[in-house]
Design a protein around this motif. Sequence first.
Motif, PDB file in Angstrom:
ATOM      1  N   LYS A   1       0.069  -1.400   0.306  1.00 35.54           N
ATOM      2  CA  LYS A   1      -0.332  -1.454   1.710  1.00 35.54           C
ATOM      3  C   LYS A   1      -1.189  -2.704   1.958  1.00 35.54           C
ATOM      4  CE  LYS A   1      -3.577   1.149   3.833  1.00 35.54           C
ATOM      5  NZ  LYS A   1      -4.235   2.409   4.203  1.00 35.54           N
ATOM      6  N   TYR A   2      -2.164  -2.930   1.088  1.00 38.69           N
ATOM      7  CA  TYR A   2      -3.040  -4.097   1.252  1.00 38.69           C
ATOM      8  C   TYR A   2      -2.239  -5.393   1.158  1.00 38.69           C
ATOM      9  CZ  TYR A   2      -6.998  -0.910   0.529  1.00 38.69           C
ATOM     10  OH  TYR A   2      -7.916   0.098   0.628  1.00 38.69           O
ATOM     11  N   LEU A   3      -1.336  -5.433   0.160  1.00 34.31           N
ATOM     12  CA  LEU A   3      -0.514  -6.638  -0.009  1.00 34.31           C
ATOM     13  C   LEU A   3       0.327  -6.898   1.230  1.00 34.31           C
ATOM     14  CD1 LEU A   3       0.933  -6.677  -3.640  1.00 34.31           C
ATOM     15  CD2 LEU A   3      -0.230  -8.543  -2.465  1.00 34.31           C
ATOM     16  N   LEU A   4       0.935  -5.826   1.733  1.00 35.22           N
ATOM     17  CA  LEU A   4       1.792  -5.961   2.909  1.00 35.22           C
ATOM     18  C   LEU A   4       0.970  -6.420   4.109  1.00 35.22           C
ATOM     19  CD1 LEU A   4       4.776  -5.465   3.728  1.00 35.22           C
ATOM     20  CD2 LEU A   4       4.041  -3.271   4.639  1.00 35.22           C
ATOM     21  N   ASN A   5      -0.212  -5.827   4.304  1.00 35.39           N
ATOM     22  CA  ASN A   5      -1.092  -6.250   5.397  1.00 35.39           C
ATOM     23  C   ASN A   5      -1.442  -7.726   5.272  1.00 35.39           C
ATOM     24  OD1 ASN A   5      -1.268  -3.860   6.810  1.00 35.39           O
ATOM     25  ND2 ASN A   5      -3.027  -3.123   5.643  1.00 35.39           N
ATOM     26  N   SER A   6      -1.901  -8.126   4.095  1.00 34.33           N
ATOM     27  CA  SER A   6      -2.270  -9.525   3.880  1.00 34.33           C
ATOM     28  C   SER A   6      -1.098 -10.438   4.185  1.00 34.33           C
ATOM     29  CB  SER A   6      -2.716  -9.748   2.427  1.00 34.33           C
ATOM     30  OG  SER A   6      -4.064  -9.437   2.284  1.00 34.33           O
TER      31      SER A   6
END
Lengths: 273, 287
Positions: free
Chosen positions: A68-73
């Motif tokens: 999720k964090y990777l996708l957001n970034s």
Amino acid sequence: MSHKKWKKIILYIIAIFTVMIVDFPVVFMFITSFKPISQIMVPNLKFSFTPTLENYKMLVTENFPLFKYLLNSFIISLCSAVIAIALSLPASYGISRFKEKKEGTDFWILSTRMAPPVVFALPMFLILKFFNIIDTRIGLILTYFTFTIPLAVWILKAFMMEIPKSLEEAAMLDGATRSYILLRIITPLMKPGIVSVFIIDFVFAWNEFFFALILTLDKATTLTVGTARFITGYSIYWGSIAGASMIAAIPMIILMFFVQKFLVRGLTMGAVK
Amino acid sequence: MKKKDNGWRFVIPVIIALGGVALFPFVFSVYISLINSTAYSTYTAKFVGINNYIALFKDANFWNSFRVTLVYVIGAVSLEMLFGTLLALLIDSLPKWGRVFMIILAFPIMIAPLVYGITFKLMYNSIYGFIPQFLRIFNINISLLSTSRSALMSMIVVDVFQWTSFVFLIIYSALQSVPKEPLEAAKIDGAGYWKSVWYVLLPILRPIFVITLIFRVMDTFKIFDQVFVITDGGPGTATTTLSLYTYFLMFNRYNFGQAAALTVTILVIIIVITKLLLKYFYREVEL
């Protein structure tokens, strides 16, 4: 002659030594990310240990929402870079080709880059709250325009200055409009400039921490803020932190290879070639 | 006769975008700084004039964070300029592998300052951190983050480690494009290496130095990430920079009015500093 040779060798040794010092923190974190957790918090200077992938496995399997964090970034960096370029390409054309009355405009654009993010943090927090887009990707993308747009305008302007005006003049004699010239003649020639602006905007947005910390809670949290969450009041999960840090850092180092020729121009917003 | 095209239509989208995300927020900030706003009363607060500014200038913590930021900026930037320039001269004298060295030395600037902060937080740890252990070999026993002076110095070290590369990169590529004849001529005239660097090379590079200096001052002035993650402003307020103090006013005290007054003050300070730097150092070339 041999005296000169010795001097060269000594200089190389000093240079290699300096490189090792400068890159030491990066290498240190890289090594730490492969250390078993039990050996990170042990007071000894030994570098010998059995490398393990357990830290990375933890990031994927434990309840850390890495993807999720990777996708957001990724989405936030991508959008704030692409939209900034789409807006800035015509602007840099306008500023570089129509000088009169625009000196003020481009300095104003620069000054938004000068201002510390903290200047925009409080009002953006209240504005995003008002529109109910706190903790959304779109909110963060809009906020990131405060630095991605000035970077894009200035760097693109520097590249634009180097395209000879005679090309456009010829096209204008043939009856081409300004917009046609910008789209069909200038933009293809600006490819290296656009690529380097894209990478620099992307990296700046990817590495950003302050806005992401203030303007997200959970849904739109980026990788930098997510990584910092491992530091809690009670304990620090060094293994996972090292792993997450490397996942954040390595793609940016790889991106640098594509832009190294224009890196200096990008970092100084076109002021230095 | 067609009306003269003045090109504004190309610039307007950016003006609207930055007007929305930068200019309007700033004007809004100025407005908030004039009302007694807190987290709970932003829209019902009363106009208080410059009271927030008066309160701010009476606040010892503000002056402390101003001093901390100045020490940080001066310490970090001067060391980065010095080391970066020396490094650029060194690599410039090794043309064969220059490009390779340049790429490897550029790694730090692509990495998030937060990641650097986290790395140094681990390396500074007084029990198992690398640096205290390394210093113990030389019988130096200090706890880096527990005294005011050493904590601030440790923060400066983090910045120097990461951003010396930035100075190096710019000075190095400037050196690559500088004509080498004046330097050779000075050498033939019998000037030593350092003398010719000082009297011939540095004056040529002066505009580049000023640009680099301004960029570094601007960026260190807004320092937040590393300090936030390593010391969170401590011990006490020893490493509380202006950005950290604003954050504290906003999200610990919820004193939005005073926080806004502080951000407006910060912007004024940074504009004054930049103008002064430009005025005193920047003569030859226009930005």
